[in-house]
Design a protein around this motif. Structure first.
Motif, PDB file in Angstrom:
ATOM      1  N   GLN A 118       0.650  -1.201  -0.170  1.00 46.91           N
ATOM      2  CA  GLN A 118      -0.115  -0.066   0.016  1.00 46.91           C
ATOM      3  C   GLN A 118       0.658   1.226  -0.085  1.00 46.91           C
ATOM      4  O   GLN A 118       0.456   2.076  -0.553  1.00 46.91           O
ATOM      5  CB  GLN A 118      -1.037  -0.187   1.344  1.00 46.91           C
ATOM      6  CG  GLN A 118      -2.202  -0.857   0.885  1.00 46.91           C
ATOM      7  CD  GLN A 118      -3.102  -0.828   2.047  1.00 46.91           C
ATOM      8  OE1 GLN A 118      -3.008   0.119   3.140  1.00 46.91           O
ATOM      9  NE2 GLN A 118      -4.530  -1.257   1.846  1.00 46.91           N
ATOM     10  N   ARG A 119       1.990   1.337   0.641  1.00 44.68           N
ATOM     11  CA  ARG A 119       2.712   2.457   0.819  1.00 44.68           C
ATOM     12  C   ARG A 119       3.392   2.787  -0.444  1.00 44.68           C
ATOM     13  O   ARG A 119       3.499   4.014  -1.039  1.00 44.68           O
ATOM     14  CB  ARG A 119       3.946   2.454   1.959  1.00 44.68           C
ATOM     15  CG  ARG A 119       4.681   3.405   2.062  1.00 44.68           C
ATOM     16  CD  ARG A 119       5.512   3.418   3.532  1.00 44.68           C
ATOM     17  NE  ARG A 119       4.667   3.603   4.457  1.00 44.68           N
ATOM     18  CZ  ARG A 119       5.127   3.661   5.746  1.00 44.68           C
ATOM     19  NH1 ARG A 119       6.486   3.769   6.043  1.00 44.68           N
ATOM     20  NH2 ARG A 119       4.450   3.533   6.685  1.00 44.68           N
ATOM     21  N   THR A 179       2.586   6.339  -2.660  1.00 45.20           N
ATOM     22  CA  THR A 179       3.482   7.179  -3.289  1.00 45.20           C
ATOM     23  C   THR A 179       3.434   7.172  -4.783  1.00 45.20           C
ATOM     24  O   THR A 179       3.367   8.255  -5.518  1.00 45.20           O
ATOM     25  CB  THR A 179       4.902   6.599  -2.994  1.00 45.20           C
ATOM     26  OG1 THR A 179       4.994   6.401  -1.350  1.00 45.20           O
ATOM     27  CG2 THR A 179       5.839   7.798  -3.374  1.00 45.20           C
ATOM     28  N   GLN A 213      -4.448   5.362   2.835  1.00 45.28           N
ATOM     29  CA  GLN A 213      -3.513   6.093   3.729  1.00 45.28           C
ATOM     30  C   GLN A 213      -4.336   5.855   5.256  1.00 45.28           C
ATOM     31  O   GLN A 213      -3.785   5.392   6.237  1.00 45.28           O
ATOM     32  CB  GLN A 213      -3.424   7.627   3.972  1.00 45.28           C
ATOM     33  CG  GLN A 213      -2.716   8.255   4.550  1.00 45.28           C
ATOM     34  CD  GLN A 213      -1.159   7.883   4.348  1.00 45.28           C
ATOM     35  OE1 GLN A 213      -0.673   7.230   3.465  1.00 45.28           O
ATOM     36  NE2 GLN A 213      -0.262   8.375   5.531  1.00 45.28           N
TER      37      GLN A 213
END
Length: 659
Positions: free
Chosen positions: A24-25, A29, A86
């Motif tokens: 997910q991160r 980004t 997020q």
């Protein structure tokens, strides 16, 4: 059907992209960078077009609106997707989901229409370079963009209003990263046949029509290039159209991969949707800047002005505070923002043309000798009376006999009324001219005749499509016929046919009254036909021709495609289970309508597609279209229709009983 305007769910769950929790991160980004690039890149395009006067042309005017649309389209879906990544929350409120559907449909449709407008602009620039400034004037550009916004808003509002009427019961999980209309329809526990019908019509009108305009424009461009082949000409054309052609391919390629080459919403469809809503908007600034010399020069000029601004401000600030006002004045002169399109260019091309110099027109009528007028008068009077009485009888029988209170005969009664009106627009005036030997028609009367003719002809067109859809449902979905073709849908189809026809006729009439007619006022026809009037005008008719071109695809080919699609589907169903009884039953159900459709579109094609001038052949085809077809409809629907025959016998018995 009862009202279903409330939903039992207060929120939906967006399952998002198919990825592992540890990814997910990285995805966050990536998409954040892509979204910021989309916004900044398209804003830069808009800024450059606004600041540089060399870019104040129709092409870049459309490009600025396309850039704004790309920003808006990405902003509808990407920020919510990033927030969900997020916060690890997948919920979206019901109202927010409906708003997302509306905005997505609005900007998606707007982008499709703008790409078609840009293709038309390139067609005019290459195929009619000497008339480019005359045709693509400021008024037409503003009208095309405003029309794209209005059509997109109306389309999105229609789908949204139909969506909020549905109920959503238990399952509220959306296997997508945004609220998409077709996915929401799958979750609904209400009848979605009306929604699907509107999507089917809108798909042909607002997707295939712009695509047809794009393809037609580039086919015409390719034809012009191949007539005079040369490397220099080919390179110049490619540099002019290459960027737009690449964007069109990217846009429609992803659109097709989402909606046509998939059977369910799996990972493949989500990836294609990411291409459509995220990747395409981010690539547009690069496509239009890396391959565009004008944009590059404007960017260099903008950078120079920014450097001048910073240098001047630094000098003014460091030398003396009292000089700041003078320096600010100089900076304002350096960074002044002109209008979007030069005023002097448009003033030379556009003049007030809302008045006509003629007070009447002359209708030459039918090509016949003076001695034949009495015979033709008797013939057409008999045909007109037969048309009126026959169609009135159809309406009366349907009204009196409760067995005919079905969707098919509901549409037929409106078709009969439309046929009476269509004949009454032209035939009485033609008969009057024959009898009085006067060929004149007042200017106002001619304009009114154009409006009424286009209105009732459009209603005929739409009603034939609605009747074809009714036959399709009756044969292909007999068990669900009463549920699908309910009273509300029938009324909506008929009301929509009348409203669209009136709006279309009003649009053409308003554009027509702005033209001037100078000396020649002779119409070689027996009624005021729009195309014949445009030939007599001494004004610029490019806008009228553009609207006719657009209307022909929207209000003629779309109903025709619905009819063809319905009967192709009916034929497929019949051939799956071939039997003489089934074939005979299908023919008895559809034969009358199919014969009327063939007669209607056959004469229509004879008038508008297989002729180069308004000769005797075209007038005969017009007589078939406006006089013969409305007269034959009552016979076609009565001689081969058992229900109409029984209703007529019952009516005769009641009359005899009253005697």
């Amino acid at each position: 059907m009862g009202p279903e305007n409330q939903s039992s769910v207060s929120e939906f769950l967006l399952l998002g992209l198919p990825m592992r929790p540890g990814q997910q991160r990285g995805f966050f980004t990536l998409f954040l960078g892509m979204y910021l690039t989309t916004v900044l890149g398209n804003l830069l395009i808009i800024l450059l077009i606004r600041l540089d006067s060399r870019l104040h042309t129709p092409m870049y005017f459309f490009l600025s609106h396309l850039a704004l649309t790309d920003i808006s389209l990405s902003s509808v879906t990407v920020p919510k997707m990033l927030t969900n990544m997020q916060t690890r929350q997948q919920s979206i409120p019901y109202v927010g989901c409906i708003a997302q559907v509306y905005c997505f449909l609005l900007f998606g449709c707007l982008e499709s229409l703008l790409l078609a407008v840009m293709a038309y602009d390139r067609y005019v620039a290459i195929c009619h370079p000497l008339h480019y400034t005359t045709i693509m004037r400021e008024g037409l550009c503003v009208l095309l963009v405003a029309g794209s916004w209005i059509v997109s808003c109306v389309n999105a509002l229609t789908h949204t209003l139909l969506l909020v009427r549905l109920s959503f019961c238990d399952n509220n999980a959306i296997s997508h990263f945004f609220c998409e209309l077709t996915v929401l329809l799958k979750l609904s526990c209400s009848d979605i046949s009306l929604n699907e019908l509107v999507i089917f019509i809108e798909g042909g009108m607002l997707c295939f029509l712009p695509l047809g305009v794009v393809l037609g424009s580039y086919v015409r461009i390719g034809t012009i290039i191949l007539k005079f082949p040369s490397t220099e000409r080919f390179l110049k054309t490619f540099s002019t159209c290459g960027s737009h052609l690449f964007v069109v391919s990217l846009y429609y390629g992803t659109l097709v991969s989402v909606y046509f080459f998939s059977s369910s919403w799996d990972s493949k469809d989500i990836i294609a949707s990411v291409m459509y809503t995220v990747v395409t908007p981010i690539l547009n600034p690069f496509i239009y800047s890396l391959r565009n010399r004008d944009i590059k020069q404007a960017l260099e000029m903008c950078v120079k002005k920014i450097c001048q601004f910073l240098l001047m401000y630094f000098i003014c600030y460091t030398i003396e505070d009292t000089l700041i006002n003078q320096c600010d004045l100089l900076i304002l002169l350096l960074l002044r923002v002109p209008n979007l399109l030069p005023a002097q260019q448009t003033r030379s091309n556009m003049g007030p043309e809302n008045q006509s110099n003629v007070s009447e027109f002359l209708l030459l009528g039918l090509p016949m000798r003076p001695g034949q007028q009495r015979g033709f008068f008797t013939l057409f009077l008999g045909m007109y009376l037969t048309t009126v009485l026959g169609n009135l009888l159809i309406i009366l029988l349907i009204r009196l006999d409760s067995r005919l209170h079905t969707p098919m005969y509901f549409f037929l009664s409106h078709l009969a009324f439309s046929d009476i009106s269509l004949s009454s627009v032209t035939v009485p005036k033609m008969l009057t001219n024959m009898q009085t030997q006067q060929q004149s028609i007042p200017y106002v009367g001619c304009i009114a005749q154009v409006y009424c003719f286009m209105c009732f002809a459009g209603v005929d067109n739409f009603l034939l499509a609605a009747m074809a859809y009714d036959r399709y449902v009756a044969i292909c979905h007999p068990l669900r016929y009463t549920a699908i073709m309910r009273e509300g849908l029938c009324i909506l189809l008929v009301a929509g046919s009348w409203i669209l026809s009136c709006v279309n006729a009003l649009l053409h009439t308003l554009l027509l009254v702005q033209l001037s007619f100078c000396t020649n006022n002779t119409i070689s026809h027996f009624f005021c036909d729009l195309a014949a009037l445009l030939k007599l005008s001494c004004s610029d008719i490019s806008l009228n021709e553009l609207v006719i071109f657009t209307e022909a695809g929207m209000l003629s080919f779309l109903p025709f495609c619905i009819i063809l699609g319905s009967y192709v589907r009916i034929g497929t169903v019949i051939l799956r289970v071939p039997s003489t009884k089934g074939l005979y039953k299908a023919f008895s159900t559809c034969g009358s309508h199919l014969f009327v459709v063939s007669l209607y579109y056959g004469t229509l094609a004879g008038v508008y597609f297989f002729s180069s001038s308004w000769s005797s052949k075209d007038i005969i085809a017009s007589v078939m279209y406006m006089v013969v077809t409305p007269m034959l409809n009552p016979f076609i629907y009565s001689l081969r229709n058992r229900d109409i025959k029984q209703a007529l016998e019952m009516c005769v018995k009641k009359v005899n009983f009253l005697k």
